[in-house]
Design an enzyme around this catalytic site. Structure first.
Site, PDB file in Angstrom:
ATOM      1  N   LYS A   1     -14.749  17.591  10.233  1.00 26.74           N
ATOM      2  CA  LYS A   1     -15.885  17.352  11.087  1.00 26.74           C
ATOM      3  C   LYS A   1     -15.915  18.941  11.731  1.00 26.74           C
ATOM      4  CE  LYS A   1     -17.305  13.832  14.247  1.00 26.74           C
ATOM      5  NZ  LYS A   1     -17.244  12.872  15.062  1.00 26.74           N
TER       6      LYS A   1
ATOM      7  N   GLU B   1      -5.687  -3.687  -0.702  1.00 29.52           N
ATOM      8  CA  GLU B   1      -5.933  -4.981  -0.044  1.00 29.52           C
ATOM      9  C   GLU B   1      -7.201  -5.816  -0.321  1.00 29.52           C
ATOM     10  OE1 GLU B   1      -5.315  -1.870   0.660  1.00 29.52           O
ATOM     11  OE2 GLU B   1      -4.397  -1.651   2.906  1.00 29.52           O
TER      12      GLU B   1
ATOM     13  N   THR C   1       0.797  -1.229  -0.039  1.00 32.50           N
ATOM     14  CA  THR C   1      -0.187   0.049  -0.059  1.00 32.50           C
ATOM     15  C   THR C   1       0.927   1.111  -0.070  1.00 32.50           C
ATOM     16  OG1 THR C   1      -0.108   0.298   2.388  1.00 32.50           O
ATOM     17  CG2 THR C   1      -1.785  -1.450   1.413  1.00 32.50           C
TER      18      THR C   1
ATOM     19  N   TRP D   1     -20.278  15.980  10.378  1.00 32.67           N
ATOM     20  CA  TRP D   1     -19.623  15.732   9.205  1.00 32.67           C
ATOM     21  C   TRP D   1     -19.860  16.446   7.824  1.00 32.67           C
ATOM     22  CZ3 TRP D   1     -19.298   9.512   9.227  1.00 32.67           C
ATOM     23  CH2 TRP D   1     -18.437   9.171  10.199  1.00 32.67           C
TER      24      TRP D   1
HETATM   25  P1  ADP Z   1      -3.825   4.417  -1.777  1.00 36.74           P
HETATM   26  O1  ADP Z   1      -3.957   4.283  -0.217  1.00 36.74           O
HETATM   27  O2  ADP Z   1      -2.693   4.544  -2.276  1.00 36.74           O
HETATM   28  O3  ADP Z   1      -4.993   5.251  -2.364  1.00 36.74           O
HETATM   29  P2  ADP Z   1      -5.027   1.886  -2.968  1.00 36.74           P
HETATM   30  O4  ADP Z   1      -5.065   2.235  -4.409  1.00 36.74           O
HETATM   31  O5  ADP Z   1      -5.196   0.772  -2.231  1.00 36.74           O
HETATM   32  O6  ADP Z   1      -4.085   2.675  -1.903  1.00 36.74           O
HETATM   33  O7  ADP Z   1      -6.533   2.889  -2.355  1.00 36.74           O
HETATM   34  C1  ADP Z   1      -7.661   2.326  -1.718  1.00 36.74           C
HETATM   35  C2  ADP Z   1      -8.532   3.657  -1.498  1.00 36.74           C
HETATM   36  O8  ADP Z   1      -8.786   4.468  -2.485  1.00 36.74           O
HETATM   37  C3  ADP Z   1      -9.863   3.193  -1.066  1.00 36.74           C
HETATM   38  O9  ADP Z   1      -9.727   2.876   0.434  1.00 36.74           O
HETATM   39  C4  ADP Z   1     -10.550   4.461  -1.457  1.00 36.74           C
HETATM   40  O10 ADP Z   1     -10.364   5.407  -0.321  1.00 36.74           O
HETATM   41  C5  ADP Z   1     -10.255   5.013  -2.627  1.00 36.74           C
HETATM   42  N1  ADP Z   1     -11.293   4.498  -3.599  1.00 36.74           N
HETATM   43  C6  ADP Z   1     -10.760   3.747  -4.340  1.00 36.74           C
HETATM   44  N2  ADP Z   1     -12.027   3.630  -5.234  1.00 36.74           N
HETATM   45  C7  ADP Z   1     -12.775   4.547  -5.141  1.00 36.74           C
HETATM   46  C8  ADP Z   1     -14.102   5.009  -5.702  1.00 36.74           C
HETATM   47  N3  ADP Z   1     -14.530   4.658  -6.717  1.00 36.74           N
HETATM   48  N4  ADP Z   1     -14.490   6.246  -4.879  1.00 36.74           N
HETATM   49  C9  ADP Z   1     -13.910   6.840  -3.911  1.00 36.74           C
HETATM   50  N5  ADP Z   1     -12.798   6.250  -3.446  1.00 36.74           N
HETATM   51  C10 ADP Z   1     -12.350   5.257  -3.882  1.00 36.74           C
END
Ligand code: ADP
Length: 556
Positions: free
Chosen positions: A449, A338, A192, A454
């Protein structure tokens, strides 16, 4: 009495089985890779032969059992060969993110104990700087059409051997006695991005990758078959290009690989020439493509039937712009490193048409079979799927990680906080509706917040990017004496346009309560991006804290 046993064979779901199927039954499909003056192409049958040759070469370099072979590469045919050969020979593919901060790259490669790294010729200068710090690396293979001309001397570091990828695969037998791997063994790993603390390693199994590919191939997600041509713009080091490479091999869909040409203009040219039917990339990429198309009348991308988009919220204005002005259909998906990553996708329910569809297409999509979801309140209780109860999204399933890779147990405590009774805490906040559609209002760490209530930064950004003069918008919480936090909107305005905070507040006023409207505004040149092209709100907050923005306060 023991339960009735099935009569079914116990075949293992392995990457080796994808390789065997995709490169024989679909040996006539092709992988096309962009080059400076066009493209080069290789059939899947060729890819299968070269994967076998690569496996022989790696074996000769001492790669055995579950050793890690890393890639430091763009999306191209050789990266696909590595994707297939490394897990199939029983080793573990580790995709390194070429855009990480150097210290993170070094941490990750050492933590994963990478032995061999395959590096694209154009990335040699970037990689060479860090190589001396990569403690476990013994061999570097330089790949790509110009590998021989790369500065190989810069890689000649004590204790590490440098070879050309093509020399390693040349003159090897083009079949390999692939071992029978256990489907639950590690096949690939990805870290990650480590927004908090050190990056965390996720290890995909053969089985998780196989099942995920199947899910991505279904009509509820990308709906792939061997008539398709898939263009993964999302890098193969970003959560395995959302599983698109393995899904293409599984279904026999051809692959169009953009290599390093990821800017709107060369991408558009590559799409016109290689004619993909399905593509996937984060919203910032499609936003750039949309601006390009808007500025170039008559340019059409008519081969594309479906664009998958995710990684961050996909503004409805972006989806509408692509669809209404350019006939391009976009589908939002949600996931994380993940979760392999695809966990939900936004095909709309039966009978939902016209304007009503945007309620669903603006959502993060409907859970795919294999992924269970629930919304959990601060006190740990599970909230109803009513589309209104807001809490943290938790997921579980066969392609959702149940922990992080920590060989020495260091950092395991912090990582374990990400799990709750066998469920992964996503860190995403939102709702589930009765049909299993996820709607996220924020990442927990980005939540604003204000006075105990929120404010959804995602909703504000979506609405702002719906203004015709706004190209990009990122909204973050900034400290406020009276309300603890208030929203700051950072906005990129379309070239040649002028727009005031008052006008933007008026634009938002129809959809938000007055207390939710940003009262701090900054006009900026570009929202900072993360290593995978998402808006980087941490950097926006830092930019504000360091006084780098010209902030205008507005209230009325
Ligand atoms: P990073 O932490 O580098 O962004 P990831 O690529 O694993 O790592 O990102 C996952 C996160 O990306 C998710 O937990 C979410 O917050 C965000 N995410 C992924 N797809 C979407 C989506 N369609 N809309 C909003 N957020 C998204």
């Amino acid at each position: 009495m023991p339960p009735l046993k099935s009569t079914m064979q116990d075949a293992q779901l392995t990457i080796g089985s994808l390789l065997a199927h995709g490169t024989t039954v679909h040996g006539d499909s092709e992988v096309v890779t962009a080059t400076p003056d066009g493209s080069r192409s290789r059939t899947y049958a060729d890819v299968g032969r070269r994967a076998a040759q690569l496996a022989h070469g790696l074996r000769d370099l001492g790669i055995d059992a579950d050793q890690r072979v890393a890639t430091f590469m763009w999306n191209n045919a050789e990266h696909l060969e590595a994707y297939l050969a490394i897990p199939s020979m029983g080793a573990v593919l580790h995709t390194l993110n070429i855009r990480l901060f150097p210290e993170q790259l070094v941490y990750i490669a050492n933590h994963a104990q990478d032995r061999v790294v395959i590096v694209d010729d154009t990335l040699v200068p970037l990689f060479a700087k860090e190589l001396p710090k990569l403690e476990t690396v013994t061999h570097v293979l330089v790949s790509g059409p110009d590998a021989a001309a790369a500065d190989l001397d810069s890689l000649r570091v004590t204790g590490k051997e440098v070879l050309l990828y093509e020399q390693v695969v040349a003159d090897r037998p083009d079949t390999f006695d692939w071992p029978q791997t256990d489907e639950r063994d590690g096949a690939a790993m990805c870290y990650t991005s480590g927004t908090t603390g050190n990056p965390k390693g996720v290890v995909y199994s053969h089985r998780s990758a196989w099942l995920h590919s199947l899910a991505v191939s279904t009509g509820n997600a990308a709906g792939l078959d061997f008539h398709d041509r898939v263009l993964p713009i999302v890098p193969m080091f970003h959560a395995n290009a959302w599983g698109l490479a393995y899904a293409a091999i599984m279904t026999g869909a051809s692959l169009c690989m953009p290599d390093r040409w990821l800017q709107a203009e060369p991408l558009v040219r590559f799409i016109q020439a290689s004619r993909p039917t399905v593509s996937g990339a984060v919203p910032t990429v499609w936003n750039d493509v949309l601006s390009y198309l808007d500025g170039h009348e008559g340019v059409r991308l008519d081969s594309l039937r479906l664009i998958l988009c995710g990684g961050s919220a996909v503004p409805i204005s972006l989806q509408r712009g692509l669809e209404e002005r350019h006939g391009l259909h976009i589908r939002q998906a949600w996931g994380m490193t993940e979760t392999s990553p695809v966990a939900s996708a936004g095909l709309v329910p039966v009978g939902v048409e016209g304007e009503a569809q945007w309620t669903y297409r603006g959502s993060q999509g409907r859970l795919l079979c294999g992924v269970e979801g629930r919304i959990v309140a601060d006190d740990g209780s599970t909230l109803p799927w009513d589309g209104t109860a807001v809490g943290e999204l938790e997921v579980r399933g066969p392609w959702v990680t149940g922990g992080y890779y920590h060989p020495d147990d260091a950092g395991s405590e912090a990582a374990d906080q990400k799990f709750h009774d066998g469920w992964l805490r996503t860190g995403d906040v939102g709702t589930l509706d009765p049909l299993g559609y996820i709607r996220l209002s924020d990442r927990a760490k980005d939540v604003i917040k204000s006075g105990g209530e929120w404010i959804s930064s995602v909703d504000l950004e979506n609405a702002l990017m719906g203004h015709p003069d706004v190209v990009e918008a990122a909204v973050v919480g900034i400290p406020d004496e009276k309300w603890q936090e208030r929203p700051l909107a950072t906005v990129v305005v379309r070239e040649g346009a002028t727009v005031t905070p008052e006008q933007l507040r008026a634009h938002l006023a129809g959809s938000f309560a007055k207390w939710q409207l940003p009262d701090a505004w900054a006009f900026i040149d570009q929202v900072p991006r993360t290593s995978v092209g998402k808006f980087d709100k941490k950097l926006v907050r830092r930019g504000f804290a360091e006084g780098r923005y010209d902030v205008r306060r507005v209230t009325d």
